[in-house]
Design a protein around this motif. Structure first.
Motif, mmCIF file in Angstrom:
data_model
loop_
_atom_site.group_PDB
_atom_site.id
_atom_site.type_symbol
_atom_site.label_atom_id
_atom_site.label_comp_id
_atom_site.label_asym_id
_atom_site.label_seq_id
_atom_site.Cartn_x
_atom_site.Cartn_y
_atom_site.Cartn_z
ATOM 1 N N PRO A 105 -33.290 13.092 -9.769
ATOM 2 C CA PRO A 105 -32.184 12.317 -10.359
ATOM 3 C C PRO A 105 -30.823 12.995 -10.198
ATOM 4 C CG PRO A 105 -34.029 12.482 -11.887
ATOM 5 C CD PRO A 105 -34.304 13.425 -10.768
ATOM 6 N N THR A 106 -29.793 12.192 -10.340
ATOM 7 C CA THR A 106 -28.419 12.673 -10.240
ATOM 8 C C THR A 106 -27.861 13.025 -11.613
ATOM 9 O OG1 THR A 106 -27.986 11.349 -8.267
ATOM 10 C CG2 THR A 106 -26.066 12.032 -9.548
ATOM 11 N N VAL A 107 -27.237 14.191 -11.685
ATOM 12 C CA VAL A 107 -26.516 14.623 -12.882
ATOM 13 C C VAL A 107 -25.030 14.390 -12.652
ATOM 14 C CG1 VAL A 107 -25.905 16.574 -14.345
ATOM 15 C CG2 VAL A 107 -28.236 16.357 -13.469
ATOM 16 N N THR A 108 -24.364 13.780 -13.614
ATOM 17 C CA THR A 108 -22.917 13.545 -13.533
ATOM 18 C C THR A 108 -22.202 14.288 -14.652
ATOM 19 O OG1 THR A 108 -23.209 11.358 -12.546
ATOM 20 C CG2 THR A 108 -21.085 11.803 -13.588
ATOM 21 N N TRP A 109 -21.170 15.008 -14.287
ATOM 22 C CA TRP A 109 -20.275 15.605 -15.276
ATOM 23 C C TRP A 109 -18.983 14.803 -15.250
ATOM 24 C CZ3 TRP A 109 -20.268 21.652 -14.300
ATOM 25 C CH2 TRP A 109 -21.539 22.155 -14.597
ATOM 26 N N SER A 110 -18.565 14.320 -16.400
ATOM 27 C CA SER A 110 -17.273 13.639 -16.510
ATOM 28 C C SER A 110 -16.510 14.267 -17.659
ATOM 29 C CB SER A 110 -17.464 12.147 -16.743
ATOM 30 O OG SER A 110 -18.236 11.912 -17.907
ATOM 31 N N GLY A 111 -15.204 14.408 -17.489
ATOM 32 C CA GLY A 111 -14.440 15.046 -18.544
ATOM 33 C C GLY A 111 -12.950 14.938 -18.343
ATOM 34 N N THR A 112 -12.241 15.475 -19.313
ATOM 35 C CA THR A 112 -10.781 15.456 -19.341
ATOM 36 C C THR A 112 -10.256 16.879 -19.254
ATOM 37 O OG1 THR A 112 -10.800 13.470 -20.725
ATOM 38 C CG2 THR A 112 -8.761 14.743 -20.666
ATOM 39 N N VAL A 113 -9.321 17.099 -18.344
ATOM 40 C CA VAL A 113 -8.698 18.405 -18.178
ATOM 41 C C VAL A 113 -7.504 18.513 -19.119
ATOM 42 C CG1 VAL A 113 -7.640 19.992 -16.525
ATOM 43 C CG2 VAL A 113 -9.394 18.374 -15.754
ATOM 44 N N SER A 114 -7.385 19.648 -19.804
ATOM 45 C CA SER A 114 -6.273 19.862 -20.728
ATOM 46 C C SER A 114 -4.948 19.916 -19.977
ATOM 47 C CB SER A 114 -6.488 21.161 -21.509
ATOM 48 O OG SER A 114 -6.478 22.274 -20.629
ATOM 49 N N SER A 115 -3.879 19.764 -20.717
ATOM 50 C CA SER A 115 -2.555 19.711 -20.095
ATOM 51 C C SER A 115 -2.191 21.012 -19.379
ATOM 52 C CB SER A 115 -1.493 19.375 -21.143
ATOM 53 O OG SER A 115 -1.517 20.331 -22.188
ATOM 54 N N ASP A 116 -2.719 22.151 -19.852
ATOM 55 C CA ASP A 116 -2.421 23.420 -19.185
ATOM 56 C C ASP A 116 -3.423 23.744 -18.077
ATOM 57 O OD1 ASP A 116 -4.687 24.179 -20.561
ATOM 58 O OD2 ASP A 116 -3.713 25.750 -21.748
ATOM 59 N N GLY A 117 -4.397 22.859 -17.856
ATOM 60 C CA GLY A 117 -5.336 23.016 -16.765
ATOM 61 C C GLY A 117 -6.378 24.093 -16.952
ATOM 62 N N ARG A 118 -6.553 24.590 -18.170
ATOM 63 C CA ARG A 118 -7.477 25.703 -18.401
ATOM 64 C C ARG A 118 -8.740 25.308 -19.160
ATOM 65 N NH1 ARG A 118 -5.611 30.334 -16.800
ATOM 66 N NH2 ARG A 118 -7.228 31.438 -17.963
ATOM 67 N N LEU A 119 -8.861 24.058 -19.549
ATOM 68 C CA LEU A 119 -10.014 23.623 -20.336
ATOM 69 C C LEU A 119 -10.432 22.217 -19.908
ATOM 70 C CD1 LEU A 119 -11.920 24.077 -22.810
ATOM 71 C CD2 LEU A 119 -10.156 23.000 -24.206
ATOM 72 N N ILE A 120 -11.726 22.028 -19.759
ATOM 73 C CA ILE A 120 -12.290 20.705 -19.479
ATOM 74 C C ILE A 120 -13.333 20.412 -20.549
ATOM 75 C CG2 ILE A 120 -13.547 19.256 -17.837
ATOM 76 C CD1 ILE A 120 -12.620 21.279 -15.633
ATOM 77 N N ARG A 121 -13.171 19.310 -21.236
ATOM 78 C CA ARG A 121 -14.171 18.858 -22.204
ATOM 79 C C ARG A 121 -14.743 17.544 -21.707
ATOM 80 N NH1 ARG A 121 -13.895 21.241 -27.359
ATOM 81 N NH2 ARG A 121 -11.979 22.432 -27.784
ATOM 82 N N GLY A 122 -16.069 17.413 -21.808
ATOM 83 C CA GLY A 122 -16.649 16.180 -21.317
ATOM 84 C C GLY A 122 -18.112 16.038 -21.652
ATOM 85 N N THR A 123 -18.804 15.305 -20.778
ATOM 86 C CA THR A 123 -20.196 14.950 -21.003
ATOM 87 C C THR A 123 -20.981 15.114 -19.711
ATOM 88 O OG1 THR A 123 -19.506 13.308 -22.642
ATOM 89 C CG2 THR A 123 -21.742 13.106 -21.782
ATOM 90 N N ALA A 124 -22.170 15.668 -19.844
ATOM 91 C CA ALA A 124 -23.127 15.704 -18.738
ATOM 92 C C ALA A 124 -24.145 14.596 -18.974
ATOM 93 C CB ALA A 124 -23.823 17.055 -18.664
ATOM 94 N N THR A 125 -24.401 13.798 -17.940
ATOM 95 C CA THR A 125 -25.303 12.654 -18.071
ATOM 96 C C THR A 125 -26.325 12.672 -16.943
ATOM 97 O OG1 THR A 125 -23.504 11.341 -19.033
ATOM 98 C CG2 THR A 125 -25.429 10.136 -18.227
ATOM 99 N N CYS A 126 -27.562 12.389 -17.310
ATOM 100 C CA CYS A 126 -28.630 12.231 -16.324
ATOM 101 C C CYS A 126 -29.542 11.124 -16.832
ATOM 102 C CB CYS A 126 -29.400 13.533 -16.145
ATOM 103 S SG CYS A 126 -30.673 13.469 -14.864
ATOM 104 N N GLY A 127 -29.527 9.984 -16.148
ATOM 105 C CA GLY A 127 -30.264 8.831 -16.654
ATOM 106 C C GLY A 127 -29.705 8.409 -18.001
ATOM 107 N N SER A 128 -30.573 8.331 -19.017
ATOM 108 C CA SER A 128 -30.133 7.943 -20.358
ATOM 109 C C SER A 128 -29.875 9.149 -21.248
ATOM 110 C CB SER A 128 -31.185 7.039 -21.006
ATOM 111 O OG SER A 128 -32.418 7.722 -21.123
ATOM 112 N N ALA A 129 -30.009 10.358 -20.700
ATOM 113 C CA ALA A 129 -29.823 11.586 -21.484
ATOM 114 C C ALA A 129 -28.424 12.148 -21.259
ATOM 115 C CB ALA A 129 -30.871 12.616 -21.087
ATOM 116 N N SER A 130 -27.822 12.692 -22.315
ATOM 117 C CA SER A 130 -26.488 13.274 -22.163
ATOM 118 C C SER A 130 -26.238 14.315 -23.249
ATOM 119 C CB SER A 130 -25.404 12.196 -22.217
ATOM 120 O OG SER A 130 -25.383 11.571 -23.475
ATOM 121 N N PHE A 131 -25.294 15.206 -22.978
ATOM 122 C CA PHE A 131 -24.850 16.185 -23.968
ATOM 123 C C PHE A 131 -23.415 16.580 -23.643
ATOM 124 C CE2 PHE A 131 -27.578 18.467 -20.861
ATOM 125 C CZ PHE A 131 -26.619 19.235 -20.238
#
Length: 105
Positions: A71-97
């Protein structure tokens, strides 16, 4: 964005045809991010390469959990304005964290 980043989050396992959460939190690992224009590649010794795009401050990368046919794992997230932090979600099928990436260099 290119450089070393600290990944904090969980991990998935592949069981049969299903992607499941191995652990949802507690993993810390240094990963390498390479940026070429809006193209992003994230690599690490412990998972398959993830590739995708950074559009504005929105990151989306994906890669297989293992070898061909897994299966494919997808990371999606938002980069902070200073470019030093990414917060997001890892998803694989119906599972995510939740995931967090912090720039180290």
């Amino acid at each position: 964005m290119s450089g070393q980043w600290l990944y904090e989050g969980g991990s998935f396992i592949w069981q049969g045809s299903l992607c499941k959460i191995n652990v949802a939190t507690g993993i810390q690992e240094t990963v390498s991010i390479q940026q070429n224009g809006d193209q992003i590649i994230i690599s690490s010794p412990s998972f398959s390469e993830r590739s995708g795009q950074l559009i504005g401050n929105q990151l989306s990368v994906s890669g297989r959990i293992g070898g061909s046919g897994t299966p494919t794992v997808t990371w999606s997230g938002t980069v902070s304005s200073d470019g030093r932090l990414i917060r997001g979600t890892a998803t694989c099928g119906s599972a995510s964290f939740a995931i967090r990436l912090t720039r180290q260099s």
